[in-house]
Design a protein around this motif. Structure first.
Motif, mmCIF file in Angstrom:
data_model
loop_
_atom_site.group_PDB
_atom_site.id
_atom_site.type_symbol
_atom_site.label_atom_id
_atom_site.label_comp_id
_atom_site.label_asym_id
_atom_site.label_seq_id
_atom_site.Cartn_x
_atom_site.Cartn_y
_atom_site.Cartn_z
ATOM 1 N N ARG A 6 59.655 64.227 23.463
ATOM 2 C CA ARG A 6 59.777 65.575 24.024
ATOM 3 C C ARG A 6 61.230 66.021 23.879
ATOM 4 N NH1 ARG A 6 54.792 66.173 26.513
ATOM 5 N NH2 ARG A 6 53.792 64.204 27.082
ATOM 6 N N PRO A 7 61.634 66.387 22.639
ATOM 7 C CA PRO A 7 63.038 66.652 22.356
ATOM 8 C C PRO A 7 63.589 67.921 22.996
ATOM 9 C CG PRO A 7 61.681 67.167 20.451
ATOM 10 C CD PRO A 7 60.792 66.486 21.441
ATOM 11 N N GLU A 8 62.724 68.824 23.426
ATOM 12 C CA GLU A 8 63.168 70.040 24.098
ATOM 13 C C GLU A 8 62.063 70.511 25.033
ATOM 14 O OE1 GLU A 8 63.148 73.701 21.701
ATOM 15 O OE2 GLU A 8 62.602 72.431 20.000
ATOM 16 N N ALA A 9 62.375 71.497 25.846
ATOM 17 C CA ALA A 9 61.397 71.999 26.801
ATOM 18 C C ALA A 9 60.137 72.474 26.080
ATOM 19 C CB ALA A 9 61.997 73.148 27.611
ATOM 20 N N GLY A 10 58.985 72.029 26.545
ATOM 21 C CA GLY A 10 57.711 72.452 25.973
ATOM 22 C C GLY A 10 57.275 71.675 24.750
ATOM 23 N N ALA A 11 58.102 70.743 24.267
ATOM 24 C CA ALA A 11 57.785 70.015 23.039
ATOM 25 C C ALA A 11 56.963 68.769 23.332
ATOM 26 C CB ALA A 11 59.072 69.617 22.313
ATOM 27 N N ALA A 12 56.104 68.413 22.376
ATOM 28 C CA ALA A 12 55.351 67.150 22.423
ATOM 29 C C ALA A 12 55.093 66.742 20.986
ATOM 30 C CB ALA A 12 54.046 67.311 23.181
ATOM 31 N N PRO A 25 53.755 63.060 5.346
ATOM 32 C CA PRO A 25 54.096 63.951 6.457
ATOM 33 C C PRO A 25 55.474 64.583 6.297
ATOM 34 C CG PRO A 25 53.238 61.853 7.256
ATOM 35 C CD PRO A 25 53.485 61.682 5.790
ATOM 36 N N VAL A 26 55.551 65.833 6.675
ATOM 37 C CA VAL A 26 56.825 66.547 6.735
ATOM 38 C C VAL A 26 57.174 66.707 8.211
ATOM 39 C CG1 VAL A 26 58.070 68.670 6.186
ATOM 40 C CG2 VAL A 26 56.335 67.788 4.596
ATOM 41 N N GLY A 27 58.070 65.878 8.689
ATOM 42 C CA GLY A 27 58.448 65.935 10.088
ATOM 43 C C GLY A 27 57.411 65.299 10.991
ATOM 44 N N PRO A 28 57.661 65.335 12.284
ATOM 45 C CA PRO A 28 56.714 64.729 13.237
ATOM 46 C C PRO A 28 55.452 65.572 13.381
ATOM 47 C CG PRO A 28 58.472 65.854 14.414
ATOM 48 C CD PRO A 28 58.841 65.913 12.959
ATOM 49 N N ALA A 29 54.399 64.939 13.863
ATOM 50 C CA ALA A 29 53.177 65.669 14.225
ATOM 51 C C ALA A 29 53.424 66.417 15.530
ATOM 52 C CB ALA A 29 52.013 64.706 14.378
ATOM 53 N N VAL A 30 52.808 67.575 15.660
ATOM 54 C CA VAL A 30 52.941 68.392 16.866
ATOM 55 C C VAL A 30 51.655 68.232 17.677
ATOM 56 C CG1 VAL A 30 53.429 70.669 17.806
ATOM 57 C CG2 VAL A 30 54.376 70.015 15.581
#
Length: 483
Positions: A42-48, A96-101
């Motif tokens: 959870r790198p920022e508010a609202g992120a997963a 994959p390009v970046g993390p999964a959301v």
């Protein structure tokens, strides 16, 4: 024909872990089970966010452990289930390009509103059966394109979590109808994807479609290559399969990190009030689905906040409090709520607190709030009088909660208090059927039944009115721009 002693494997990619079961087809007996967790960032508010590599390490590890504890030569296939919507962005090589959301991510609300305004035909509820918000794949992608154009230029395709796992196991990227609607732009009736300013989505195929396990994964797991892997379906859909929900009659309630409430329908007609999702089932029919975003996660939060030794211990303390005297809790701790409300601006809240309020009282209020939101969803589904409320899952094992649900809804509740991995069990059932066997039966006894107590009906009507009044105040606060 399926050979004697055949074993079906069910694999569920959940929000916090991969669950895998080895099930004897002839008896339905679970021979072995494995759970492999993975972290959420959870790198920022609202992120997963999660790493697809963590998923595959958990999947391969779980399958490998099952292969060591059961005879792999008797495996007839692997069925898949997964959380949704969870976005995986892929480059031209399928990497994959970046993390999964993850579906818990709420950063794309602005992008969802813009998507609906720019592509009203593609996102219309009557077409998609979905009440679009920022938790769908295409809005999630559009947020990435807006905030990280460099990453967006590398993205060739977007897919769901289960689609990605299926591709890694079989070498083919496909999706099933129940997962396809998680894009936010796919038609519920036939899975057709709308085109627009987003990358290509996977081809839609039936849930029972199979492909062979690729050599590389088979060697890592320690099983023969070519074992059929069934495309599978959403966790909610396969949980209903394992519970034995009868089409057009029963309501399946699967409660874990969140709670899915699924009533079955014969056709894809949406709810006139737009309160439910319409979800294609694994075989025939469709579901009216509503998701309570924070249930098991809310229990864990409150236990941690109050220093309780465990959720179970805190639920035991809550039994001592009557719901009529407990604090009033709005359980919108996502923040926001889907359920039958679809109001992402709502926040959770506690009122009617006193200096004498205990942590058990707080938990009783939270359980009551969740039960009342489940009651709201079940009223939308409006099952027939003989329809059953079938409940299972790791966060719905409290007899107090289950009796509350029966009392609040005025309907009997049948709860499986033994099996917790129903989505994985449903995946095993599906692959067994796909491989030519009859559906796997349940063997662990009759469910626990909780009958409604008529003398509690008036109390639950009063509690519902109290929660509605608090909800109106919360809406007014949101409308006034208060924080």
């Amino acid at each position: 024909m399926v050979h004697e002693g055949a074993i079906a494997i069910g694999l569920d990619l959940g929000t916090s872990s991969a669950k895998a079961l080895a099930v004897e087809v002839a008896t339905g007996r679970v021979l072995a089970r494995v759970r492999r967790p993975y972290p959420t960032s959870r790198p920022e508010a609202g992120a997963a966010e999660q790493a697809p590599g963590d998923w595959m390490a958990a999947v391969v590890g779980a399958l490998g452990e099952l292969a060591q504890s059961t005879p792999a030569q008797r495996w007839i296939g692997i069925g898949l289930s997964a959380m949704l919507p969870t976005l995986v962005c892929l480059d031209a090589a399928g990497e994959p390009v970046g993390p999964a959301v993850v579906w818990e991510d709420i950063r794309a609300e602005t992008d969802a509103r813009e998507l609906a305004a720019q592509h009203p035909d593609a996102t219309a509820y009557a077409r998609t059966g979905q009440h679009l918000d920022g938790r769908y794949l295409v809005p999630m992608y559009r947020r990435i394109a807006r905030t990280d154009p460099g990453a967006a230029r590398r993205i060739a395709r977007i897919a769901g979590a289960k689609d990605y796992v299926f591709a890694r196991l079989t070498g083919v990227l496909l999706t099933d109808p129940s997962t396809a609607v998680g894009s936010g732009v796919s038609a519920v009736a036939d899975g057709a994807h709308a085109s627009g300013d987003w990358p290509e989505l996977p081809e839609v195929r039936p849930s029972t479609e199979t492909r062979g396990l690729v050599d590389g994964v088979a060697r890592l797991v320690g099983v023969p290559s070519g074992i059929p892997v069934a495309l599978g379906a959403a966790d909610s859909v396969l949980g209903a399969v394992a519970l034995g929900a009868r089409p057009g009659r029963d309501v399946a309630i699967i409660s874990g990190t969140s709670t899915v409430i699924l009533g079955t329908r014969r056709s894809p007609e949406p709810d006139p009030g737009g309160r439910s999702l319409v979800t294609p089932l694994a075989s025939d029919g469709f579901g009216w689905e509503m998701d309570l975003v924070a249930t098991g996660s809310a229990f864990a939060w409150l236990a941690g906040l109050t220093g309780a030794p465990s959720v179970e211990a805190l639920l035991a303390e809550a039994v001592e409090t009557d719901p009529g005297s407990a604090p009033l809790v709005l359980p919108y701790l996502g923040p926001g709520e889907q359920g039958a409300l679809w109001e992402t601006g709502l926040f959770g809240g506690f009122t009617r607190l006193t200096l004498g309020s205990t942590r058990g009282d707080l938990m009783r209020g939270l359980v009551t709030g969740i039960v009342l939101e489940a009651r709201r969803c079940i009223a939308v589904i409006d099952p027939p009088e003989d329809g059953r409320l079938l409940v299972a899952g790791s966060s719905a094992r409290s007899p107090m909660l289950l009796q509350d649900l029966a009392d609040a809804c005025g309907r009997p509740v049948e709860a499986d208090l033994v099996e917790t991995d129903h989505s994985a069990l449903g995946a095993a059932d599906l692959v067994s059927t796909a491989c030519g066997s009859a559906p796997i039966g349940r063997t662990h006894g009759a469910p626990h039944r909780f009958d409604p107590r008529s003398e509690r009906a008036a109390l639950w009507r009063e509690l519902a009115e109290r929660q509605e009044a608090a909800l109106r105040r919360e809406r007014a606060r949101v409308a006034g721009g208060q924080r």
